[in-house]
Structures are given as C-alpha cells and as structure tokens.
Design a protein around this motif. Structure first.
Motif, PDB file in Angstrom:
ATOM      1  N   SER A   1       0.805  -1.221   0.000  1.00 47.62           N
ATOM      2  CA  SER A   1       0.000   0.000   0.000  1.00 47.62           C
ATOM      3  C   SER A   1       0.837   1.270   0.000  1.00 47.62           C
ATOM      4  O   SER A   1       0.308   2.357  -0.229  1.00 47.62           O
ATOM      5  CB  SER A   1      -0.931   0.015   1.215  1.00 47.62           C
ATOM      6  OG  SER A   1      -0.190   0.050   2.416  1.00 47.62           O
ATOM      7  N   MET A   2       2.146   1.160   0.260  1.00 51.23           N
ATOM      8  CA  MET A   2       2.983   2.358   0.369  1.00 51.23           C
ATOM      9  C   MET A   2       3.984   2.482  -0.780  1.00 51.23           C
ATOM     10  O   MET A   2       4.919   3.287  -0.694  1.00 51.23           O
ATOM     11  CB  MET A   2       3.730   2.352   1.703  1.00 51.23           C
ATOM     12  CG  MET A   2       2.834   2.281   2.935  1.00 51.23           C
ATOM     13  SD  MET A   2       1.726   3.673   3.099  1.00 51.23           S
ATOM     14  CE  MET A   2       2.844   4.910   3.757  1.00 51.23           C
ATOM     15  N   VAL A   3       3.807   1.736  -1.860  1.00 48.59           N
ATOM     16  CA  VAL A   3       4.742   1.854  -2.977  1.00 48.59           C
ATOM     17  C   VAL A   3       4.616   3.244  -3.591  1.00 48.59           C
ATOM     18  O   VAL A   3       3.525   3.830  -3.631  1.00 48.59           O
ATOM     19  CB  VAL A   3       4.508   0.771  -4.049  1.00 48.59           C
ATOM     20  CG1 VAL A   3       4.802  -0.607  -3.493  1.00 48.59           C
ATOM     21  CG2 VAL A   3       3.107   0.832  -4.612  1.00 48.59           C
ATOM     22  N   VAL A   4       5.726   3.783  -4.069  1.00 48.16           N
ATOM     23  CA  VAL A   4       5.727   5.158  -4.561  1.00 48.16           C
ATOM     24  C   VAL A   4       6.136   5.277  -6.030  1.00 48.16           C
ATOM     25  O   VAL A   4       6.052   6.363  -6.605  1.00 48.16           O
ATOM     26  CB  VAL A   4       6.648   6.044  -3.696  1.00 48.16           C
ATOM     27  CG1 VAL A   4       6.128   6.126  -2.272  1.00 48.16           C
ATOM     28  CG2 VAL A   4       8.086   5.538  -3.712  1.00 48.16           C
ATOM     29  N   SER A   5       6.568   4.177  -6.636  1.00 49.57           N
ATOM     30  CA  SER A   5       6.944   4.218  -8.045  1.00 49.57           C
ATOM     31  C   SER A   5       6.940   2.805  -8.596  1.00 49.57           C
ATOM     32  O   SER A   5       6.921   1.822  -7.846  1.00 49.57           O
ATOM     33  CB  SER A   5       8.341   4.829  -8.221  1.00 49.57           C
ATOM     34  OG  SER A   5       9.331   3.976  -7.659  1.00 49.57           O
ATOM     35  N   LYS A   6       6.972   2.706  -9.924  1.00 48.56           N
ATOM     36  CA  LYS A   6       7.010   1.388 -10.549  1.00 48.56           C
ATOM     37  C   LYS A   6       8.280   0.650 -10.153  1.00 48.56           C
ATOM     38  O   LYS A   6       8.252  -0.560  -9.895  1.00 48.56           O
ATOM     39  CB  LYS A   6       6.928   1.525 -12.074  1.00 48.56           C
ATOM     40  CG  LYS A   6       6.804   0.184 -12.790  1.00 48.56           C
ATOM     41  CD  LYS A   6       6.648   0.355 -14.288  1.00 48.56           C
ATOM     42  CE  LYS A   6       7.961   0.687 -14.940  1.00 48.56           C
ATOM     43  NZ  LYS A   6       7.915   0.665 -16.417  1.00 48.56           N
ATOM     44  N   GLU A   7       9.404   1.364 -10.098  1.00 48.22           N
ATOM     45  CA  GLU A   7      10.664   0.723  -9.709  1.00 48.22           C
ATOM     46  C   GLU A   7      10.609   0.249  -8.262  1.00 48.22           C
ATOM     47  O   GLU A   7      11.136  -0.816  -7.927  1.00 48.22           O
ATOM     48  CB  GLU A   7      11.836   1.692  -9.910  1.00 48.22           C
ATOM     49  CG  GLU A   7      12.157   1.982 -11.374  1.00 48.22           C
ATOM     50  CD  GLU A   7      12.378   0.711 -12.176  1.00 48.22           C
ATOM     51  OE1 GLU A   7      13.122  -0.174 -11.700  1.00 48.22           O
ATOM     52  OE2 GLU A   7      11.799   0.585 -13.272  1.00 48.22           O
ATOM     53  N   ASN A   8       9.985   1.046  -7.408  1.00 51.89           N
ATOM     54  CA  ASN A   8       9.809   0.661  -6.010  1.00 51.89           C
ATOM     55  C   ASN A   8       8.958  -0.607  -5.906  1.00 51.89           C
ATOM     56  O   ASN A   8       9.265  -1.527  -5.139  1.00 51.89           O
ATOM     57  CB  ASN A   8       9.164   1.824  -5.257  1.00 51.89           C
ATOM     58  CG  ASN A   8       8.886   1.515  -3.792  1.00 51.89           C
ATOM     59  OD1 ASN A   8       7.819   1.847  -3.281  1.00 51.89           O
ATOM     60  ND2 ASN A   8       9.817   0.909  -3.099  1.00 51.89           N
ATOM     61  N   LEU A   9       7.892  -0.684  -6.698  1.00 49.69           N
ATOM     62  CA  LEU A   9       7.029  -1.867  -6.709  1.00 49.69           C
ATOM     63  C   LEU A   9       7.800  -3.086  -7.211  1.00 49.69           C
ATOM     64  O   LEU A   9       7.731  -4.175  -6.610  1.00 49.69           O
ATOM     65  CB  LEU A   9       5.806  -1.610  -7.590  1.00 49.69           C
ATOM     66  CG  LEU A   9       4.895  -2.814  -7.853  1.00 49.69           C
ATOM     67  CD1 LEU A   9       4.330  -3.369  -6.554  1.00 49.69           C
ATOM     68  CD2 LEU A   9       3.776  -2.444  -8.816  1.00 49.69           C
ATOM     69  N   LYS A  10       8.543  -2.927  -8.306  1.00 50.99           N
ATOM     70  CA  LYS A  10       9.299  -4.048  -8.860  1.00 50.99           C
ATOM     71  C   LYS A  10      10.329  -4.558  -7.861  1.00 50.99           C
ATOM     72  O   LYS A  10      10.500  -5.774  -7.690  1.00 50.99           O
ATOM     73  CB  LYS A  10       9.974  -3.625 -10.161  1.00 50.99           C
ATOM     74  CG  LYS A  10       9.018  -3.412 -11.317  1.00 50.99           C
ATOM     75  CD  LYS A  10       9.707  -2.779 -12.520  1.00 50.99           C
ATOM     76  CE  LYS A  10      10.772  -3.649 -13.102  1.00 50.99           C
ATOM     77  NZ  LYS A  10      11.370  -3.049 -14.322  1.00 50.99           N
ATOM     78  N   SER A  11      11.015  -3.645  -7.203  1.00 54.05           N
ATOM     79  CA  SER A  11      12.027  -4.027  -6.221  1.00 54.05           C
ATOM     80  C   SER A  11      11.405  -4.771  -5.048  1.00 54.05           C
ATOM     81  O   SER A  11      11.930  -5.803  -4.595  1.00 54.05           O
ATOM     82  CB  SER A  11      12.760  -2.772  -5.735  1.00 54.05           C
ATOM     83  OG  SER A  11      13.662  -3.088  -4.708  1.00 54.05           O
ATOM     84  N   LYS A  12      10.284  -4.256  -4.562  1.00 51.23           N
ATOM     85  CA  LYS A  12       9.610  -4.886  -3.422  1.00 51.23           C
ATOM     86  C   LYS A  12       9.067  -6.265  -3.790  1.00 51.23           C
ATOM     87  O   LYS A  12       9.196  -7.229  -3.033  1.00 51.23           O
ATOM     88  CB  LYS A  12       8.487  -3.971  -2.947  1.00 51.23           C
ATOM     89  CG  LYS A  12       7.908  -4.318  -1.596  1.00 51.23           C
ATOM     90  CD  LYS A  12       6.961  -3.225  -1.125  1.00 51.23           C
ATOM     91  CE  LYS A  12       6.517  -3.458   0.303  1.00 51.23           C
ATOM     92  NZ  LYS A  12       7.633  -3.497   1.257  1.00 51.23           N
TER      93      LYS A  12
END
Length: 619
Positions: free
Chosen positions: A361-372
């Motif tokens: 729920s706290m992702v801030v970018s596509k790269e952040n989502l991919k990394s997580k």
C-alpha cells in the motif's frame, strides 16, 4: 567551570571584560539566563549555568557597547553556541508588541462559512482523488466550535473519495491540540495509539497525545491512500502531523524537507530592558521513532520540488490503483508456471496475503514496486531466479566472419596442459545448442583438440554463471562412450506439463574424451544454472570428482512472463531436474566431493591428479 562560564562570559566577554549596553545592566544578565534556565525545553543541556550566573554577578568590568542590536547579536551567538541550539535568540525590540493569538469571534453562520472556505481549499480531482489544503491547524477549542460546519462543507465531500492528497505545503501555524484530531481521522477507533509526547518546560509536565476513539463524523479509514504534501515552508504543528502520519505508516510524504521548526516557541522580555529572548519551551518526542522532527525537519518519502509535489502525488495514487491487479496477476502466473508446483502455490497464496495486509500500500513508483515484489518473491520461494525483470528483446544474431568466430572462441575458452599431461579447460558461460552447432568444428579445432588427448582433465566452472541448457546433453556426451546411450536427466516443464529426457548423443563433432580417463570439475558459490546441471549430471552418474565450493543453487534458465497488460515482467523458472530420487540441485546447490575454498581448488585438483598419475607410472 570554563564551559559553564562561556554562556555569560563568552557571549558578553572578550577575555574577562563584559560588553554591556547602557540599557542592559549586569543584573539583567541574570534575568536572561534565569529565563533560559526556567523555560528552555531541554534542561539537560543547561547543567552548570547557575555557576555561570554567579560568575557574572561577581564581574564588575564593563565596556559599553553603543549599538544595542550588535549587543543582541552577540548575546544570541553566545547563547546558541553554549546550548548548541539556533532557536535561542536575543533581540533588541523597543517597540515590540506581543502578538495576540487569533480567536474565533461569535460570527453569524454565513460569515463563519466564509472564514472556513477562505482558510481551506477543497477539490475533487480526476479519478475521484480528494484534495484538501489547510494553512492553519485548528486547536481543540476552535474545532469544537466549527466542527459541524467543517463536516458539512469539507469532510462530507472528502469521505467518498478513493484517495486523498493532504496539502501542508503552506501550513506554518497551528495548535498542539489539533494534532490528535487530524491523525485520528486516518486511524482506527480502537485501539487508541500513542502518537506523540509533548514536554512543556515551564510547567515541567509531559502530555501524551493519543488517537481519539470518538470523533465527530466518519473516519477516512486506514485502507485508502493518503499523501501528505510538504515544502520548506511547512512548519511547526504541521510538521508534527506529517511526522506522525508518516511514522504510523499511514501516509506517504511527498515534497520538500520541512522547515524544522518547533512545537512551541515563546518570547520573553528580559527584565525591564528592551531586550527579548526567544526560547523553545516545549519539545515533541515521537513514541514510534524515539526522535523528533524539530530542528531537523521531516524528510519526505519522495523528495521533489514543492511545485512538483501535487503531480507526483497523483502519479503515486494512479500507480497504487493498479497494484492489486499486478500482485494478483503475478500470483496467478507463479501458481501456474513455477517449476515446483507446491512451492508456486505457496508463494502465490502468501503474495495475496501480503496484498491483503497492506504490504504494497505504500509503494511510490514502478521501480519501487518491482524491487519490493522481487524481494518478496525471492524471500518466499528461496529462489534467486524468481523475480521481476525487464523485457529486453534478444539481440539479433551477429554476422561473424570465420576469423571473428575464431577470435571470439579464443577469448571465451581458456586451455592449458599441465605437468603429467593434465588438461585444463575453462569457460564461463554455456551457449545455446542452435548457436553452437554451426561453429562446433571451429571449437573442436581451436579448443577441444588441445585437451582431448590428455591423460586427465580439469574443467573449471568456478566462474560459470550458466546460460542455456540446450547444449548440456551434447557436452556431457564427450565424457561417455558412444556404444551405449545414457539417460543423463529428466527435465519436467511445468508450463507445458511435459517431461524431456536428456540423453547422450550417438554422434559428435570431434573425438570423445571417453568414460575411462579421470575428470575433476572445479566449482564455487558462483557456479550457477546450466553449469550446475552439468555438475549435477556428472556427479550423479559418478563420472567426475567435484572439488571446490557448494554451487549457487540457482535454477534452470527462467522464462519471462508479462503481468497482464502492464509493463511489469516476471522471470519464472519453469523447469526442474529429476526429483524422483530426492531433491536435485535447484535451491540447495551441489556439494563437492572435496570441499576447499574456490581459490585453492585448482591446486588441490592438480595435486590429486599428480599423485594419481604418478602412482600409475610407478605401477
């Protein structure tokens, strides 16, 4: 004594001579320091100041300073240096008039509505995104007076939105008692949460602020996205609100680092003079972090210029709207395609649990989502090859000349023949069968023929990272005889549901090494993928001794899958080796027969062969 005397004797003294203005008698020095002692929010920094006062009283040398503002600046510098706090400030203000805190007058309803509308900005943006800007945070008393109107004019419009942007970029004032009100609208009613502790020095009391279990109107809840916008002008109580919501993991802060103000600053008149001292009289300690936003400010989760913060917040909200479909699509792909069915089903189920529990729920970018997502997939599966990836198209085949192929092969392979006719072959990547087939004769002539006639062979795969497995059967075949076809491994492909037998090939380019001559394979923790499949086969069939370190425990080459119509791609291993006799090499790696550090394995292998071949010669 030297440090404590600095407050008075260094802020006013050069050597041992006080710089005193005619309107600032020495007795007022005591008043100044007493004000700080009684009101400064961090009394632990003031140890020894009473001794400094006594030192000031006993000093009688006076050097007049004609300019009171210069004296005020000198005093400020001394105080700030002594306490290491730039908020402490002495000023000379003969015409100072204390500010009176604004109070809501008993206005008629229509005027009260106008006041509220002018102090706040409300909008509903595209995509049902709420936008609320407030420039002053109301305290408890004011909130109770205008609460019903706020609900009707503002909050009732915000509640139905699917996400909220809370703009504090211009908020520079507010009341401490307003903090629980704002925070509580974005938390659950129960249990109440300890959100802040405010220590007030003049009263020597600590007030603990908790979220409120009862509020006027409905709460916004804890599941809808909340973005707080900040700037370098966000100050004081607004910083406290942003810091609380950020550390409760309830809001994402976007914008600039805040001003680093104070929860409460007070100005005191120094004796009967026209000098004033500004003192931080209260401090905030966040119970979650054990730290504070004061002085240092609130660092945003996504740092952008203030003017770009709103657009950035909208992008984050739009991304988060697609996150559930991305996670559910990823889970479905893994459940349907991951090589080990039970593991794939377990990873998919846990991925959905993470989604339901708000982990994304706290992702801030596509790269952040991919990394997580990558980190979670690898943690849940224990497979480093299960991850997000880019969909980089394969490079077109190169049109090499025969001479270029020869040079490429020379740099791709390393050969040597050691003492006692011990061969050495190193290569760091397996090639695709269809790519290798046309140049097989070139490889035989420039590489294989250099080692095929040795009495023993060391194959160095310590730096081999894998590659396609399509050439494994052919390479293995060189170390077995042609008179009998051998099943090397059975590969199960989850995507197609098929099982493929890897068998030795009856026909090869060039001579075989055969099944009789000794073979040692060197491995390291970096040995991975296709290289592990080769090591696994040769160890399982007893054809080679393995010397070195346990291999990486990677996987067969993964396939790339697109998650729905998004730009997210997953790397999913779909094939695994035969597990009918127990686990193969995926995940665990292959343990060597003789475990030694990778950098010592070559000498160990040469020592084994030298001893073995010397024994044969002697016999």
């Amino acid at each position: 004594m030297a440090n404590t005397f600095f407050l008075v004797a260094s802020l006013l003294v050069l050597g041992n001579v006080f710089f005193i203005h005619a309107s600032f008698p020495p007795s007022v020095i005591v008043d100044l320091v007493t004000i700080i002692l009684d009101n400064y929010c961090s009394p632990e920094k003031l140890l020894g100041m009473k001794e400094a006062i006594e030192a000031a009283r006993s000093n009688t040398e006076i050097l007049n300073v004609p300019d009171p503002e210069i004296l005020a600046n000198a005093l400020s510098t001394g105080v700030q240096s002594t306490v290491s706090d730039l908020r402490l400030k002495v000023s000379y203000e003969p015409n100072y008039v204390p500010a009176v805190p604004p109070k809501f007058p008993p206005l008629p309803p229509e005027q009260l509505i106008a006041v509220i509308q002018n102090s706040m900005k409300l909008d509903i943006l595209e995509g049902n995104i709420g936008y609320l800007r407030i420039d002053h945070i109301l305290g408890e008393e004011a909130a109770e007076k205008v609460g019903p109107l706020l609900l009707d004019l503002v909050w009732s419009k915000i509640l139905p939105t699917s996400a909220l942007i809370f703009d504090l970029r211009y908020t520079g004032s507010g009341e401490i008692t307003g903090i629980p009100y704002i925070v509580s609208y974005f938390t659950e009613a129960e249990p109440v949460i300890h959100i802040d502790s405010i220590y007030d020095r003049p009263s020597n009391t600590t007030t603990q602020l908790f979220s409120m279990s009862h509020l006027l109107g409905q709460r916004y809840g804890v599941t809808k996205t909340l973005i707080v916008l900040t700037s370098k002008n966000t100050k004081g109580i607004a910083e406290d609100v942003a810091y609380c919501l950020q550390n409760l993991q309830r809001a994402t802060v976007v914008g600039e680092k805040t001003a680093g103000g104070s929860v409460k600053i007070s100005k005191f008149k120094v004796g009967d003079s026209d000098f004033y001292v500004t003192v931080p009289t209260a401090k905030s300690i966040n119970p979650i972090t054990g730290s504070t936003w004061e002085v240092q400010g609130v660092t945003p989760d996504v740092e952008v210029n203030a003017e770009d913060a709103l657009a950035t917040a909208i992008k984050i909200i739009n991304l988060r709207a697609h996150v559930p479909a991305i996670i559910e699509g990823s889970a479905a792909l893994i459940a349907d395609n991951y090589a080990f069915e039970n593991v794939g089903a377990d990873v998919a189920a846990k991925l959905k649990e993470h989604l339901a529990n708000g982990k994304y729920s706290m992702v801030v970018s596509k790269e952040n989502l991919k990394s997580k997502l990558s980190a979670d997939l690898q943690t849940l599966s224990g497979d480093k090859s299960l991850k997000t990836t880019s969909n980089t198209p394969a490079l077109p085949p190169m049109d090499y000349t025969p001479e270029m192929y020869i040079e490429l092969i020379k740099v791709s392979f390393q050969t040597d023949v050691f003492e006692n006719n011990i061969g050495y072959l190193r290569f760091d990547m397996f090639g695709d069968f269809e790519e290798v087939k046309p140049i097989a004769q070139v490889i035989v002539e420039h590489v294989w023929n250099k080692v095929v006639n040795t009495d023993a062979l060391i194959i160095d795969l310590r730096n081999n990272l894998g590659g396609p497995t399509t050439a494994i059967a052919g390479f293995c075949s060189y170390f077995f005889d042609a008179d009998k076809q051998i099943v090397l491994d059975k590969l199960y492909d989850r995507s197609s549901g098929t099982v493929t037998e890897l068998q030795t090939l009856p026909e090869l380019t060039g001579m075989r090494y055969g099944s009789k001559k000794s073979l040692i394979i060197l491995t390291s923790r970096a040995t991975a993928g296709a290289a592990e499949e080769f090591v696994y086969i040769m160890k399982k069939l007893g054809r080679a001794m393995i010397v070195g370190e346990t291999t990486a425990g990677a996987s067969h080459p993964p396939k790339t899958f697109q998650v729905g119509e998004t730009s997210i791609f997953l790397s999913i291993p779909t094939v695994h080796s035969d597990t009918s006799a127990g686990p193969a090499w995926e995940g665990a790696g292959i343990a060597p027969h003789i475990p030694v550090p990778a950098d010592a394995s070559l000498e160990t292998a040469k020592g084994i062969f030298n001893k073995h071949l010397a024994g044969q010669t002697a016999s």
